[in-house]
Design a protein around this motif. Sequence first.
Motif, PDB file in Angstrom:
ATOM      1  N   SER A  15      27.011  46.646  50.914  1.00 34.81           N
ATOM      2  CA  SER A  15      27.639  45.481  51.542  1.00 34.81           C
ATOM      3  C   SER A  15      28.767  45.895  52.479  1.00 34.81           C
ATOM      4  CB  SER A  15      28.199  44.539  50.469  1.00 34.81           C
ATOM      5  OG  SER A  15      27.187  44.186  49.559  1.00 34.81           O
ATOM      6  N   SER A  16      29.528  46.914  52.090  1.00 30.82           N
ATOM      7  CA  SER A  16      30.610  47.386  52.972  1.00 30.82           C
ATOM      8  C   SER A  16      30.028  47.979  54.251  1.00 30.82           C
ATOM      9  CB  SER A  16      31.461  48.451  52.272  1.00 30.82           C
ATOM     10  OG  SER A  16      32.018  47.940  51.096  1.00 30.82           O
ATOM     11  N   ILE A  17      28.931  48.702  54.113  1.00 29.63           N
ATOM     12  CA  ILE A  17      28.284  49.279  55.305  1.00 29.63           C
ATOM     13  C   ILE A  17      27.764  48.148  56.198  1.00 29.63           C
ATOM     14  CG2 ILE A  17      26.328  50.677  56.109  1.00 29.63           C
ATOM     15  CD1 ILE A  17      26.626  52.292  53.445  1.00 29.63           C
ATOM     16  N   ALA A  18      27.134  47.140  55.569  1.00 26.81           N
ATOM     17  CA  ALA A  18      26.592  46.012  56.339  1.00 26.81           C
ATOM     18  C   ALA A  18      27.695  45.335  57.140  1.00 26.81           C
ATOM     19  CB  ALA A  18      25.937  45.012  55.387  1.00 26.81           C
ATOM     20  N   GLU A  81      39.699  38.385  57.477  1.00 27.51           N
ATOM     21  CA  GLU A  81      38.440  37.860  58.045  1.00 27.51           C
ATOM     22  C   GLU A  81      37.912  36.671  57.258  1.00 27.51           C
ATOM     23  OE1 GLU A  81      35.168  40.197  59.341  1.00 27.51           O
ATOM     24  OE2 GLU A  81      36.415  41.455  60.603  1.00 27.51           O
ATOM     25  N   THR A  82      38.220  36.625  55.961  1.00 31.62           N
ATOM     26  CA  THR A  82      37.585  35.612  55.108  1.00 31.62           C
ATOM     27  C   THR A  82      38.554  34.542  54.608  1.00 31.62           C
ATOM     28  OG1 THR A  82      38.015  36.853  53.081  1.00 31.62           O
ATOM     29  CG2 THR A  82      35.959  37.340  54.223  1.00 31.62           C
ATOM     30  N   GLY A  83      39.852  34.826  54.659  1.00 30.56           N
ATOM     31  CA  GLY A  83      40.831  33.898  54.092  1.00 30.56           C
ATOM     32  C   GLY A  83      40.828  33.923  52.567  1.00 30.56           C
ATOM     33  N   GLN A  84      40.136  34.898  51.972  1.00 28.51           N
ATOM     34  CA  GLN A  84      40.102  34.973  50.498  1.00 28.51           C
ATOM     35  C   GLN A  84      41.073  36.043  50.003  1.00 28.51           C
ATOM     36  OE1 GLN A  84      35.991  35.691  49.547  1.00 28.51           O
ATOM     37  NE2 GLN A  84      35.348  33.740  50.392  1.00 28.51           N
ATOM     38  N   ARG A  85      41.615  35.823  48.821  1.00 29.13           N
ATOM     39  CA  ARG A  85      42.549  36.805  48.258  1.00 29.13           C
ATOM     40  C   ARG A  85      41.815  37.813  47.383  1.00 29.13           C
ATOM     41  NH1 ARG A  85      46.514  38.837  46.950  1.00 29.13           N
ATOM     42  NH2 ARG A  85      46.451  38.868  44.687  1.00 29.13           N
ATOM     43  N   ILE A  86      42.259  39.046  47.485  1.00 31.01           N
ATOM     44  CA  ILE A  86      41.677  40.104  46.642  1.00 31.01           C
ATOM     45  C   ILE A  86      42.784  40.658  45.755  1.00 31.01           C
ATOM     46  CG2 ILE A  86      40.700  42.447  46.697  1.00 31.01           C
ATOM     47  CD1 ILE A  86      39.320  41.627  49.348  1.00 31.01           C
ATOM     48  N   ARG A 158      33.076  39.166  46.522  1.00 34.84           N
ATOM     49  CA  ARG A 158      33.065  37.782  47.021  1.00 34.84           C
ATOM     50  C   ARG A 158      33.507  37.763  48.485  1.00 34.84           C
ATOM     51  NH1 ARG A 158      37.318  33.501  45.128  1.00 34.84           N
ATOM     52  NH2 ARG A 158      38.426  35.402  45.588  1.00 34.84           N
ATOM     53  N   ALA A 159      34.526  38.542  48.795  1.00 35.68           N
ATOM     54  CA  ALA A 159      35.006  38.606  50.181  1.00 35.68           C
ATOM     55  C   ALA A 159      33.972  39.292  51.071  1.00 35.68           C
ATOM     56  CB  ALA A 159      36.344  39.334  50.235  1.00 35.68           C
ATOM     57  N   LEU A 160      33.317  40.322  50.551  1.00 41.50           N
ATOM     58  CA  LEU A 160      32.301  41.005  51.367  1.00 41.50           C
ATOM     59  C   LEU A 160      31.142  40.066  51.694  1.00 41.50           C
ATOM     60  CD1 LEU A 160      32.103  44.607  49.841  1.00 41.50           C
ATOM     61  CD2 LEU A 160      32.602  44.039  52.223  1.00 41.50           C
ATOM     62  N   ARG A 161      30.768  39.238  50.719  1.00 39.88           N
ATOM     63  CA  ARG A 161      29.687  38.270  50.987  1.00 39.88           C
ATOM     64  C   ARG A 161      30.100  37.350  52.150  1.00 39.88           C
ATOM     65  NH1 ARG A 161      25.335  35.356  48.709  1.00 39.88           N
ATOM     66  NH2 ARG A 161      25.330  36.484  46.743  1.00 39.88           N
ATOM     67  N   SER A 162      31.314  36.805  52.066  1.00 36.86           N
ATOM     68  CA  SER A 162      31.774  35.911  53.137  1.00 36.86           C
ATOM     69  C   SER A 162      31.873  36.656  54.462  1.00 36.86           C
ATOM     70  CB  SER A 162      33.148  35.327  52.800  1.00 36.86           C
ATOM     71  OG  SER A 162      33.058  34.582  51.640  1.00 36.86           O
ATOM     72  N   ALA A 163      32.450  37.861  54.410  1.00 36.05           N
ATOM     73  CA  ALA A 163      32.641  38.624  55.657  1.00 36.05           C
ATOM     74  C   ALA A 163      31.288  38.946  56.290  1.00 36.05           C
ATOM     75  CB  ALA A 163      33.419  39.901  55.373  1.00 36.05           C
ATOM     76  N   CYS A 164      30.310  39.296  55.465  1.00 40.89           N
ATOM     77  CA  CYS A 164      28.968  39.598  55.989  1.00 40.89           C
ATOM     78  C   CYS A 164      28.367  38.332  56.621  1.00 40.89           C
ATOM     79  CB  CYS A 164      28.056  40.121  54.876  1.00 40.89           C
ATOM     80  SG  CYS A 164      28.350  41.846  54.462  1.00 40.89           S
ATOM     81  N   LEU A 165      28.505  37.201  55.929  1.00 40.52           N
ATOM     82  CA  LEU A 165      27.920  35.962  56.461  1.00 40.52           C
ATOM     83  C   LEU A 165      28.603  35.562  57.772  1.00 40.52           C
ATOM     84  CD1 LEU A 165      27.396  33.960  53.132  1.00 40.52           C
ATOM     85  CD2 LEU A 165      25.614  34.957  54.597  1.00 40.52           C
ATOM     86  N   ILE A 166      29.923  35.667  57.812  1.00 39.48           N
ATOM     87  CA  ILE A 166      30.672  35.324  59.035  1.00 39.48           C
ATOM     88  C   ILE A 166      30.180  36.186  60.199  1.00 39.48           C
ATOM     89  CG2 ILE A 166      32.965  35.500  60.126  1.00 39.48           C
ATOM     90  CD1 ILE A 166      34.108  34.726  57.272  1.00 39.48           C
ATOM     91  N   ARG A 167      29.873  37.451  59.907  1.00 42.29           N
ATOM     92  CA  ARG A 167      29.447  38.386  60.955  1.00 42.29           C
ATOM     93  C   ARG A 167      27.936  38.348  61.213  1.00 42.29           C
ATOM     94  NH1 ARG A 167      33.388  40.892  64.176  1.00 42.29           N
ATOM     95  NH2 ARG A 167      35.303  40.883  62.952  1.00 42.29           N
ATOM     96  N   GLY A 168      27.237  37.446  60.547  1.00 37.62           N
ATOM     97  CA  GLY A 168      25.815  37.255  60.848  1.00 37.62           C
ATOM     98  C   GLY A 168      24.855  38.164  60.106  1.00 37.62           C
TER      99      GLY A 168
END
Length: 362
Positions: A15-18, A81-86, A158-168
């Motif tokens: 997911s980080s690579i994506a 990028e996501t507005g989510q807290r880690i 959770r943030a990676l999922r959002s970040a990936c979706l935001i980036r398509g």
Amino acid sequence: MAFDVIIAGAGIIGSSIAWRLAQHGLRVALLDAGRMGGEASSAGAGMLAPGGEIEDRTPWNDFALESLRLYPDFVAELESETGQRIDFQRLGAVDVAASEEEWRALEARGRVQASLAIPSCPLSAGELRKQVPLVRDGVAGALFYPQDALADPYDVMRALRSACLIRGVEIREGVAVEAIRPSADSAEVRTSTGVLGAAAAVLAAGAWSSQIPVEGLRLRRAFPVRGHLIGFHLESSLGPIVRHGHTYLLQRAGGFTIAGTSSEHAGFDRILDPRILSDIHSRAADLLPVLSTKTPDRQWLGFRPGVEGEGPAVGRAGETALWLAYGHYRNGILLAPATAATVAGEITANLETGSSGRSGRR
Ligand code: GLY
């Protein structure tokens, strides 16, 4: 081709690579046989702790230290990028010496680690008690590692999922990769729902990586190394990560306190072993007596991605359009930023070089 890059495995590494590839404008498919982050990434405690893992200089240990340096920016970028807290905390870690003999061994390890740029400082039993009020009496001392940190892998995923979706990124869960056929400048990926083609592929399926046949290449064998964990909701603050031998304790921002661990070569057996859980509980309670009367609120296990040979498999597979990113063993959460930077950087550079010599790829 619908995709520039297809990634097999949507754990923290894939997911980080994506995410990094999509930040470069590449069209990415992220496939997982199960759920995104559903295996080792969500089982891991999230210790980012070279102080407890590294005792000599190897390229992979340097890679781990580099990844720890990248972590604050990796987390800050995901949050912005996501507005989510880690939950990322640099509270340090203490390695406890129960006896004078253990203390001498710790001191010797600390001296070696100082030469590897892993700082530590000795704590007397009294100083340890100030840092970790819950620790038991009668210890000989401890070493404090100020740079060790922790990140909640659940928050990161959770943030990676959002970040990936935001980036398509196209995330496809429940889609198993069954085989990869890489050539010099493309890869065909056979999945449970059909065949996909891309300019490059990444094998990031953790302990399952060797279950995906790769045509024409003999890759290092991946295998699961099972680990059990237990968790307690604690009212009191733990302070830094606490370690003693193979036992560790860390506390999330909300008070959930995790104790680990075990190490078994038991294949993909998902049945919790009560003897192992009870052993972890008694080791944890030996360090923090408050735990002796508590029943764990959660007990679980995960499959560390073991691999044959030295260090994880990270980088291009020969001269093909396949990149490897598996075998991170005990340090998948720690190594995600550096692995993503390396693999996404290499793929991006390769596709840019390739596309300048060819027309119509992208
Ligand atoms: N990274 C700690 C473990 O594998 O248990």
